[in-house]
Design a protein around this motif. Structure first.
Motif, mmCIF file in Angstrom:
data_model
loop_
_atom_site.group_PDB
_atom_site.id
_atom_site.type_symbol
_atom_site.label_atom_id
_atom_site.label_comp_id
_atom_site.label_asym_id
_atom_site.label_seq_id
_atom_site.Cartn_x
_atom_site.Cartn_y
_atom_site.Cartn_z
ATOM 1 N N ASN A 57 0.835 -1.205 0.000
ATOM 2 C CA ASN A 57 0.000 0.000 0.000
ATOM 3 C C ASN A 57 0.866 1.249 0.000
ATOM 4 N N THR A 58 0.490 2.203 -0.813
ATOM 5 C CA THR A 58 1.186 3.477 -0.875
ATOM 6 C C THR A 58 0.182 4.612 -0.810
ATOM 7 N N TYR A 59 0.677 5.772 -0.410
ATOM 8 C CA TYR A 59 -0.191 6.944 -0.295
ATOM 9 C C TYR A 59 0.641 8.162 -0.601
ATOM 10 N N TYR A 60 0.037 9.138 -1.302
ATOM 11 C CA TYR A 60 0.776 10.322 -1.743
ATOM 12 C C TYR A 60 0.028 11.593 -1.416
ATOM 13 N N ALA A 61 0.786 12.638 -1.174
ATOM 14 C CA ALA A 61 0.193 13.968 -1.089
ATOM 15 C C ALA A 61 -0.294 14.355 -2.479
ATOM 16 N N ASP A 62 -1.360 15.125 -2.528
ATOM 17 C CA ASP A 62 -1.912 15.532 -3.820
ATOM 18 C C ASP A 62 -0.892 16.285 -4.665
ATOM 19 N N SER A 63 -0.026 17.028 -4.007
ATOM 20 C CA SER A 63 0.936 17.863 -4.724
ATOM 21 C C SER A 63 1.982 17.055 -5.498
ATOM 22 N N VAL A 64 2.146 15.784 -5.158
ATOM 23 C CA VAL A 64 3.164 14.967 -5.824
ATOM 24 C C VAL A 64 2.581 13.775 -6.553
ATOM 25 N N LYS A 65 1.292 13.566 -6.410
ATOM 26 C CA LYS A 65 0.646 12.399 -7.020
ATOM 27 C C LYS A 65 0.846 12.428 -8.530
ATOM 28 N N GLY A 66 1.266 11.293 -9.081
ATOM 29 C CA GLY A 66 1.513 11.201 -10.513
ATOM 30 C C GLY A 66 2.928 11.572 -10.917
ATOM 31 N N ARG A 67 3.673 12.185 -10.010
ATOM 32 C CA ARG A 67 5.056 12.580 -10.314
ATOM 33 C C ARG A 67 6.070 11.814 -9.469
ATOM 34 N N PHE A 68 5.715 11.510 -8.241
ATOM 35 C CA PHE A 68 6.627 10.815 -7.318
ATOM 36 C C PHE A 68 6.147 9.381 -7.108
ATOM 37 N N THR A 69 7.110 8.489 -6.875
ATOM 38 C CA THR A 69 6.794 7.098 -6.579
ATOM 39 C C THR A 69 7.637 6.628 -5.402
ATOM 40 N N ILE A 70 6.967 6.110 -4.391
ATOM 41 C CA ILE A 70 7.662 5.532 -3.255
ATOM 42 C C ILE A 70 7.712 4.019 -3.422
ATOM 43 N N SER A 71 8.844 3.430 -3.050
ATOM 44 C CA SER A 71 8.994 1.979 -3.132
ATOM 45 C C SER A 71 9.969 1.542 -2.047
ATOM 46 N N ARG A 72 10.047 0.255 -1.830
ATOM 47 C CA ARG A 72 10.963 -0.256 -0.814
ATOM 48 C C ARG A 72 11.498 -1.603 -1.247
ATOM 49 N N ASP A 73 12.694 -1.896 -0.746
ATOM 50 C CA ASP A 73 13.326 -3.193 -0.943
ATOM 51 C C ASP A 73 13.670 -3.708 0.446
ATOM 52 N N ASN A 74 12.845 -4.582 0.969
ATOM 53 C CA ASN A 74 13.050 -5.055 2.339
ATOM 54 C C ASN A 74 14.311 -5.912 2.467
ATOM 55 N N ALA A 75 14.744 -6.509 1.393
ATOM 56 C CA ALA A 75 15.985 -7.284 1.446
ATOM 57 C C ALA A 75 17.205 -6.373 1.606
ATOM 58 N N LYS A 76 17.067 -5.141 1.152
ATOM 59 C CA LYS A 76 18.171 -4.171 1.248
ATOM 60 C C LYS A 76 17.950 -3.140 2.342
ATOM 61 N N ASN A 77 16.866 -3.273 3.091
ATOM 62 C CA ASN A 77 16.560 -2.305 4.159
ATOM 63 C C ASN A 77 16.552 -0.875 3.625
ATOM 64 N N THR A 78 15.957 -0.689 2.475
ATOM 65 C CA THR A 78 16.005 0.617 1.828
ATOM 66 C C THR A 78 14.628 1.001 1.287
ATOM 67 N N VAL A 79 14.316 2.271 1.440
ATOM 68 C CA VAL A 79 13.115 2.843 0.833
ATOM 69 C C VAL A 79 13.555 3.930 -0.136
ATOM 70 N N TYR A 80 12.815 4.063 -1.218
ATOM 71 C CA TYR A 80 13.176 4.998 -2.273
ATOM 72 C C TYR A 80 12.059 6.001 -2.522
ATOM 73 N N LEU A 81 12.441 7.140 -3.076
ATOM 74 C CA LEU A 81 11.463 8.101 -3.568
ATOM 75 C C LEU A 81 11.940 8.559 -4.944
ATOM 76 N N GLN A 82 11.277 8.072 -5.974
ATOM 77 C CA GLN A 82 11.571 8.489 -7.332
ATOM 78 C C GLN A 82 10.771 9.749 -7.621
ATOM 79 N N MET A 83 11.457 10.811 -7.973
ATOM 80 C CA MET A 83 10.818 12.103 -8.196
ATOM 81 C C MET A 83 11.023 12.523 -9.649
ATOM 82 N N ASN A 84 9.943 12.617 -10.373
ATOM 83 C CA ASN A 84 9.982 13.020 -11.777
ATOM 84 C C ASN A 84 9.245 14.343 -11.963
#
Length: 124
Positions: A57-84
């Motif tokens: 499940n993911t959730y975004y602020a309206d101001s970034v919806k459609g431009r930013f993507t949050i993801s995570r890799d639990n094997a790497k203990n890392t969360v990402y924020l792709q900002m376009n």
């Protein structure tokens, strides 16, 4: 105790992209919901995006919806924020946060651990 370290910030022109990373310490990363917040000079810290512990499940602020993507890799203990399609108004210090919960949180008060922040500057 969870320690969070953000990276990937920098200076980019409007319309460009950046990917932020947040590396977490500890063996229980997969049990934490994660979020990204940002704070511009003279403004309050605001919610950007959140992801559940499983990543389902993911959730975004309206101001970034459609431009930013949050993801995570639990094997790497890392969360990402792709900002376009970055805009000058995206300029801020971006913070990663972890919540002792499986479910997404959209307020700062819902998070238990914070990183030190990484600066993102978007020039016009």
């Amino acid at each position: 105790q969870v320690q969070l370290v953000e990276s990937g910030g920098g200076l980019v022109q409007a319309g460009g992209s950046l990917r932020l990373s947040c590396a977490a310490s500890g063996r229980t990363f997969s049990s934490y919901a994660m979020g990204w917040f940002r704070q511009a000079p003279g403004k309050e810290r605001e919610f950007v995006a959140a992801i559940s512990a499983s990543g389902g499940n993911t959730y975004y602020a309206d101001s970034v919806k459609g431009r930013f993507t949050i993801s995570r890799d639990n094997a790497k203990n890392t969360v990402y924020l792709q900002m376009n399609s970055l805009k000058p108004e995206d300029t801020a210090v971006y913070y990663c946060a972890a919540a002792r919960s499986s479910y997404t949180r959209t307020t700062a008060a819902g998070y238990d651990y914070w990183g030190q922040g990484t600066q993102v500057t978007v020039s016009s």
